[in-house]
Enzyme design. Structure first.
Site, PDB file in Angstrom:
ATOM      1  N   GLY A   1      22.485  58.010 -65.331  1.00 20.64           N
ATOM      2  CA  GLY A   1      23.289  59.091 -65.898  1.00 20.64           C
ATOM      3  C   GLY A   1      23.016  60.470 -65.341  1.00 20.64           C
ATOM      4  O   GLY A   1      23.158  61.462 -66.045  1.00 20.64           O
TER       5      GLY A   1
ATOM      6  N   ASN B   1      24.814  62.125 -63.152  1.00 17.26           N
ATOM      7  CA  ASN B   1      26.073  62.882 -63.186  1.00 17.26           C
ATOM      8  C   ASN B   1      26.465  63.236 -64.616  1.00 17.26           C
ATOM      9  O   ASN B   1      26.968  64.331 -64.872  1.00 17.26           O
ATOM     10  CB  ASN B   1      27.197  62.102 -62.502  1.00 17.26           C
ATOM     11  CG  ASN B   1      27.176  62.294 -60.997  1.00 17.26           C
ATOM     12  OD1 ASN B   1      27.203  63.415 -60.511  1.00 17.26           O
ATOM     13  ND2 ASN B   1      27.094  61.209 -60.266  1.00 17.26           N
TER      14      ASN B   1
ATOM     15  N   LEU C   1      30.394  50.722 -64.454  1.00 19.71           N
ATOM     16  CA  LEU C   1      30.681  49.676 -63.475  1.00 19.71           C
ATOM     17  C   LEU C   1      31.732  48.647 -63.899  1.00 19.71           C
ATOM     18  O   LEU C   1      32.052  47.758 -63.125  1.00 19.71           O
ATOM     19  CB  LEU C   1      29.377  48.960 -63.103  1.00 19.71           C
ATOM     20  CG  LEU C   1      28.281  49.882 -62.557  1.00 19.71           C
ATOM     21  CD1 LEU C   1      27.036  49.080 -62.213  1.00 19.71           C
ATOM     22  CD2 LEU C   1      28.763  50.672 -61.355  1.00 19.71           C
TER      23      LEU C   1
ATOM     24  N   LEU D   1      35.574  47.345 -65.012  1.00 21.42           N
ATOM     25  CA  LEU D   1      36.993  47.689 -64.864  1.00 21.42           C
ATOM     26  C   LEU D   1      37.533  48.109 -66.228  1.00 21.42           C
ATOM     27  O   LEU D   1      37.269  47.455 -67.235  1.00 21.42           O
ATOM     28  CB  LEU D   1      37.756  46.463 -64.342  1.00 21.42           C
ATOM     29  CG  LEU D   1      39.175  46.706 -63.823  1.00 21.42           C
ATOM     30  CD1 LEU D   1      39.164  47.631 -62.618  1.00 21.42           C
ATOM     31  CD2 LEU D   1      39.817  45.375 -63.444  1.00 21.42           C
TER      32      LEU D   1
ATOM     33  N   ASN E   1      37.212  58.963 -62.443  1.00 16.22           N
ATOM     34  CA  ASN E   1      36.021  58.299 -61.936  1.00 16.22           C
ATOM     35  C   ASN E   1      35.527  59.018 -60.689  1.00 16.22           C
ATOM     36  O   ASN E   1      36.303  59.635 -59.971  1.00 16.22           O
ATOM     37  CB  ASN E   1      36.356  56.837 -61.586  1.00 16.22           C
ATOM     38  CG  ASN E   1      35.142  56.063 -61.112  1.00 16.22           C
ATOM     39  OD1 ASN E   1      34.058  56.164 -61.669  1.00 16.22           O
ATOM     40  ND2 ASN E   1      35.324  55.279 -60.056  1.00 16.22           N
TER      41      ASN E   1
ATOM     42  N   HIS F   1      33.592  58.216 -57.102  1.00 17.36           N
ATOM     43  CA  HIS F   1      33.194  57.142 -56.188  1.00 17.36           C
ATOM     44  C   HIS F   1      32.381  57.759 -55.048  1.00 17.36           C
ATOM     45  O   HIS F   1      32.776  58.784 -54.492  1.00 17.36           O
ATOM     46  CB  HIS F   1      34.444  56.440 -55.627  1.00 17.36           C
ATOM     47  CG  HIS F   1      34.110  55.238 -54.808  1.00 17.36           C
ATOM     48  ND1 HIS F   1      33.666  54.063 -55.364  1.00 17.36           N
ATOM     49  CD2 HIS F   1      34.121  55.050 -53.469  1.00 17.36           C
ATOM     50  CE1 HIS F   1      33.420  53.192 -54.395  1.00 17.36           C
ATOM     51  NE2 HIS F   1      33.690  53.768 -53.243  1.00 17.36           N
TER      52      HIS F   1
ATOM     53  N   ASP G   1      38.961  51.682 -57.887  1.00 17.80           N
ATOM     54  CA  ASP G   1      38.980  52.724 -56.852  1.00 17.80           C
ATOM     55  C   ASP G   1      40.334  52.935 -56.182  1.00 17.80           C
ATOM     56  O   ASP G   1      40.397  53.364 -55.036  1.00 17.80           O
ATOM     57  CB  ASP G   1      37.922  52.420 -55.765  1.00 17.80           C
ATOM     58  CG  ASP G   1      36.535  52.240 -56.357  1.00 17.80           C
ATOM     59  OD1 ASP G   1      36.208  52.962 -57.311  1.00 17.80           O
ATOM     60  OD2 ASP G   1      35.781  51.387 -55.863  1.00 17.80           O
TER      61      ASP G   1
ATOM     62  N   GLU H   1      28.122  65.298 -55.570  1.00 18.97           N
ATOM     63  CA  GLU H   1      28.535  64.828 -56.895  1.00 18.97           C
ATOM     64  C   GLU H   1      28.147  65.844 -57.961  1.00 18.97           C
ATOM     65  O   GLU H   1      28.979  66.257 -58.785  1.00 18.97           O
ATOM     66  CB  GLU H   1      27.867  63.485 -57.221  1.00 18.97           C
ATOM     67  CG  GLU H   1      28.349  62.332 -56.374  1.00 18.97           C
ATOM     68  CD  GLU H   1      27.535  61.060 -56.592  1.00 18.97           C
ATOM     69  OE1 GLU H   1      26.699  61.028 -57.522  1.00 18.97           O
ATOM     70  OE2 GLU H   1      27.733  60.096 -55.826  1.00 18.97           O
TER      71      GLU H   1
END
Length: 192
Positions: free
Chosen positions: A13, A15, A86, A88, A103, A105, A146, A175
């Site tokens: 965590g 970010n 992680l 979907l 999101n 990436h 993505d 990020e």
């Protein structure tokens, strides 16, 4: 009234922490809740440190019930941020929050995206391919890994001799710098 952010994370965590720091004393927005599918995720400790409530859910609750959606609706969430999450996102959650789930990436999409392309897997693939640059992509979430509309990309140069750790570090710097600001800019664009 402040705009309200929900953060989904599966791991450490870092970010999520940068976003919590960014909005800690913000006049227009706040992180309302941290959600995770991993009861051991360090992001839960980070949420505690900021006195932000958290919710741990399992696969059955996430994919077979509307419990998570109800929780988010009850909290009047304006935007959902996936920060190292992680799984979907199910169709039901996408429908409940259209164009309100984003999101991050750790590569320049559309390259190096898709199922299994997360964390070190991405950086290893980039190094193995001999790429001269990499970066980050912040994008809206849709029903595919993505593949949602790109909101922001930032790049960095890969120098000869850069290791996995160096590439990862360069990416994380981008990020941590850009993700909170992109969230803030999206919230500013949203109608009250």
């Amino acid at each position: 009234m402040k705009k309200r952010i929900a953060i989904f994370a599966s791991g450490s965590g870092s970010n999520a922490q940068k976003i919590m720091e960014h909005f800690k004393r913000h006049s227009d927005a706040e992180v309302a809740i941290i959600l995770t599918n991993n009861p051991q995720a360090y992001v839960l400790q980070r949420a505690d440190n900021f006195e932000i409530p958290s919710h741990v859910f399992n696969r059955q609750e996430f994919y077979e019930t509307d419990d998570v959606i109800r929780l988010l609706k009850n909290l009047n969430i304006d935007i959902i941020v996936l920060a190292g999450f992680l799984w979907l996102v199910p169709q039901s959650l996408l429908k409940a929050f259209p164009n309100k789930i984003i999101n991050l990436h750790p590569a320049l999409l559309p390259k190096y995206g898709g199922k299994g392309m997360y964390g070190d897997n991405v950086h290893k693939a980039i190094l193995a391919a001999g790429e001269e640059e990499s970066g980050i992509t912040i994008h809206f979430v849709n029903e595919q890994f993505d593949e949602g509309e790109v909101i922001h990309q930032s790049r960095f140069k890969i120098e000869p001799g850069d290791t996995l750790e160096i590439v990862k570090f360069k990416g994380q710097q981008l990020e941590h710098h850009h993700f909170p600001r992109v969230v803030e800019n999206l919230l500013k664009k949203m109608k009250s």
